[in-house]
Every structure is written in C-alpha cells, then in structure tokens.
Scaffold this motif. Sequence first.
Motif, PDB file in Angstrom:
ATOM      1  N   UNK A 296       0.842  -1.262  -0.008  1.00  0.00           N
ATOM      2  CA  UNK A 296       0.059   0.038   0.213  1.00  0.00           C
ATOM      3  C   UNK A 296       0.949   1.284   0.150  1.00  0.00           C
TER       4      UNK A 296
ATOM      5  N   UNK B  68       0.298   5.501   0.622  1.00  0.00           N
ATOM      6  CA  UNK B  68      -0.463   6.252   1.170  1.00  0.00           C
ATOM      7  C   UNK B  68       0.019   7.927   1.217  1.00  0.00           C
ATOM      8  N   UNK B  69      -0.921   8.926   0.590  1.00  0.00           N
ATOM      9  CA  UNK B  69      -0.519  10.562   0.827  1.00  0.00           C
ATOM     10  C   UNK B  69      -1.577  11.139   1.354  1.00  0.00           C
TER      11      UNK B  69
ATOM     12  N   UNK C  58      -4.960  12.160   1.875  1.00  0.00           N
ATOM     13  CA  UNK C  58      -6.309  12.015   1.346  1.00  0.00           C
ATOM     14  C   UNK C  58      -6.485  10.847   0.403  1.00  0.00           C
ATOM     15  N   UNK C  59      -5.265  10.193   0.178  1.00  0.00           N
ATOM     16  CA  UNK C  59      -5.537   9.106  -0.846  1.00  0.00           C
ATOM     17  C   UNK C  59      -4.627   7.773  -0.557  1.00  0.00           C
ATOM     18  N   UNK C  60      -5.343   6.629  -0.470  1.00  0.00           N
ATOM     19  CA  UNK C  60      -4.532   5.419  -0.319  1.00  0.00           C
ATOM     20  C   UNK C  60      -4.603   4.596  -1.591  1.00  0.00           C
TER      21      UNK C  60
ATOM     22  N   UNK D 205      -4.448   1.046  -2.558  1.00  0.00           N
ATOM     23  CA  UNK D 205      -4.631  -0.344  -1.671  1.00  0.00           C
ATOM     24  C   UNK D 205      -4.542  -1.729  -2.683  1.00  0.00           C
TER      25      UNK D 205
ATOM     26  N   UNK E 241      -8.348   5.019  -3.263  1.00  0.00           N
ATOM     27  CA  UNK E 241      -9.544   5.433  -2.447  1.00  0.00           C
ATOM     28  C   UNK E 241      -9.012   6.849  -1.907  1.00  0.00           C
TER      29      UNK E 241
END
Lengths: 242, 227
Positions: A194, A196-197, A199-201, A203, A213
């Motif tokens: 995964x 992640x940054x 507000x966004x993942x 997955x 997402x």
Amino acid sequence: MHARAALATALVAGRTSIPVLRSAPPLTLRQTGPHSVHLISTAAGPLGGDRLELDLDVAPGTTLELGSVASTLVLPGPGESRTLITARVGAGATLRFTPEPTVLAAGCAHRIEVGLTLASDARVLWREEIVFGRYGEQPGRCHARFDATLDGRPLLRQEFTVGTPALDTSPAVYGDARCVGTTLIAGPVPLAEAVVADGVAVLPLAGPATLVSALALDAVALRTRLEWGESTASRGRPAGPV
Amino acid sequence: MNAAILLLTDSRLPAGGHAHSGGVEQAVTSGAVHDVPSLGSFLRGRLHTTGAVATALAAASCAFASGTADGPWAWDGLDAEVDARTASPAQRAASRVQGRLLLRVARRLWPSPVLEELAGAVPSPHHPLALGAAAHAAGAAPEDAALAAAYHAISGPATAAVRLLGLDPVAVHRLLADLSRELPTAPGERDLPPSAAPWADLPAHSAPALDVLAERHALAQVRLFVS
C-alpha cells in the motif's frame, strides 16, 4: 422516467467493433473513437423517481473506453432515483470507465448500484466520484453499492452512504471532505504494498486488483488524488508528490 | 442473550484485542481525534461502517457454524467475503491476527468440531469469522455474535483513546453508553442475515478515512498499538 441503455462490443477480424449502442434518453451514447464512447446526458437529472440502467458487455479480447461529457447532477423529485450499471468484461478484454462525477444536489434521494463481472484476465479501470452537493450546498441522500467479482469470486464489495451529517463528518468516514472517490484497477499491476499520501490510499486488494481510495474538499482535488493513485498503481511506486 | 457472550466481549479475554486501536492511534497522531466529542464522532462512524460489516459477517459466521446454512458455501468463501469488504491490507492483516488469536483461545475454552473445522479451512480467519464460530461453540446465537462484534468495533478503540489522550475514562464510557443504543439488539433489526442467506448481499459499508489511517499507521515509525 425509466431508461435502459446498453452497449456491447464484439471482436471482428481482430478489432473491436461496437455492434450494440442503444441509447435511452437521458442516457445517450455517442461513439467518439474506434473503441471509445461518451455518455451525453440529454435531460436533467436523474430526478427523484427516475430509474436509469446501463448495461455494458465487453466481449473477450475487445477494448472499450467509456466516459461522459459532463458531471451528473442528481436532483430531488417524487421518490428515490436509481442508477444501475452492470458490466461484464470478458477474457483478455479491457474496459476503462471514467465518467465525470455524480453531484448530489440538496434534497435528492439517490441509489447507485454497480455490478461488475470480470473474467480472470480482464483489465479494468473503473472510476467513481461522488460530490456532496454543489458549492456551499448541503447534499441530499445517497446510497452507493459496488460489487465486483473476478472469475466468480468476490473481488471488491463497497457501500457508501452520504446525507447523515453525524456519520459524514466522522473522522472515521469522510471527516471534513466534501467528495469521495475510488478507482478499481483490475489486472496485473506492479504495486506490492500500500502507498498512502494526503487524502489518498493505493490499496492492493486480497485478489489481483488495486483500489485507489480518495477524499478531498473539492472535485478538482479529488480527481488529482485519484489520478496520482492510478499512476502510482501502474508504476508500482509513488508517482511523485500528489 | 447467552452468558458466554460476556466472555467474548470482555477486554480481559487473552485474545490480543488490547494491542489494537482500530485506527484511533493514527487519528490521534493526525489530530482528527483530540477530545471526547471528536472521539464520539469517530466511534459512531466506525460503528456504522466497518462495525456494521463485522456485525453482519460475525452473525453469518455463527449461523454457518450452526449448520443451518445449506448450500454450496464453505468457510473460505465466507473469509473471501470479508477480504472483498476490506480494501486496506493493514486492516486485513489486523483482522486476521485478531481472528487467529481469538480462534486459538476459543478452541481451548469451548472445544468443538466446528472450531477445528474453521481452523483447518482457514488457519488465520478474519476476526468476524472467529467471533461467530466461537459464539456458536459457546452456545450463543447469531444475534449474540452480532452484538459482540458491534461492541468490539467501538470498545477497543474507546479504551485505546483513553490511554493515548489521557481522557476521562468515565466520559469515554458515557460515549459507549450512548452508542450502545445503536448496537443491534434483536435479530433482523439491523443487517442480520437469514441463516442461509447468500453472503454476497451482506453489508459492505466503507470508511475511506479509516483506510488511510490504517495504512499510515502501518508505516509509522513509533506506535503504541499494532493497528
């Protein structure tokens, strides 16, 4: 209003053709390229009480890109409005579904149901964006359900509800975001873990697919985050800053 | 309600639940949860999204364990339904770790063929599967398993927040007391499947913020809780 539109591809002499392109206003389909089609909304809405159905059949070995020319503004009316989309993507087929966002106007009551049936080596990019009202507007209610199966096994099942302020603003659900979006990417991607940054993942799912997402304050930021996630998934590493 | 469900919902059950914050630790780190009201909002969102999914899947597991679900279904099929509803790899891992530990404890507390069958089919099952099967082995019904799963969805994160933020434990339990009115109390009241329902239609409520929190937490250098 009850409308049923349908689109089917076929493999003819090794190329994609689109023998079925059945519009049903307000769902008007226009072929815009050898294997690309755009949805042109030819009436306002959906309005409460409307039932709009779209069926996509992407035959084995064919390619389809489906977009829309404008966002969908869901308006109130007598009863619930419903959008039902079903898609079957055959072996070795490619589907790219990237419509403009669904905007929930005040007072609307909307249901979205998406059913995606994928053959094991289908390649799909399926993007959905929901915007909680126009600028400064409290959204109506929406219940979206998304089901994707791959080779008969469940790949992704998700539901989103919008319109219950106590839940919408929960830091576990949407927090202070005003838009939610996802992109399902099925087919081989090089992303192993995964990413992640803000507000966004991105997955990796249990099955052979990746879900991007994202949450954002506005539709422009949402699209930027989703596209960053899509690019990250296809590169297999973070695609620079968001 | 079957009294054994009290054991299954007790945080002192040595099944490792205390090591998980359900996303609260990262929500505290990010500042999204910082006091009792913001914790209350977090818990309500959790209860009605991932909590609702766990509730329905635990009830389905208990019903399946009781053998009333006729059909071409098996434990790995139910496990795959949880996978499909859990997009975040960090959350899938946390669910499987807790499921494995709970199944290990349950096999010693309530030895039964159904728990051996589950362990044989899925050695590290998702937590709702282990909870539902354990509830059945303990003599409880699907609605008991549902209640236990819903309570589990908020009780662990609530006590984790007390430790992380030094909140007044009574104020936090007041939140749980208020939220307990939203727990499923009767079969069929909320999202409970009929015993032989196909699992595809069970709830699948997503919590996008929890997904981001779970993955951020998995990458964090310093953390008190596993998830």
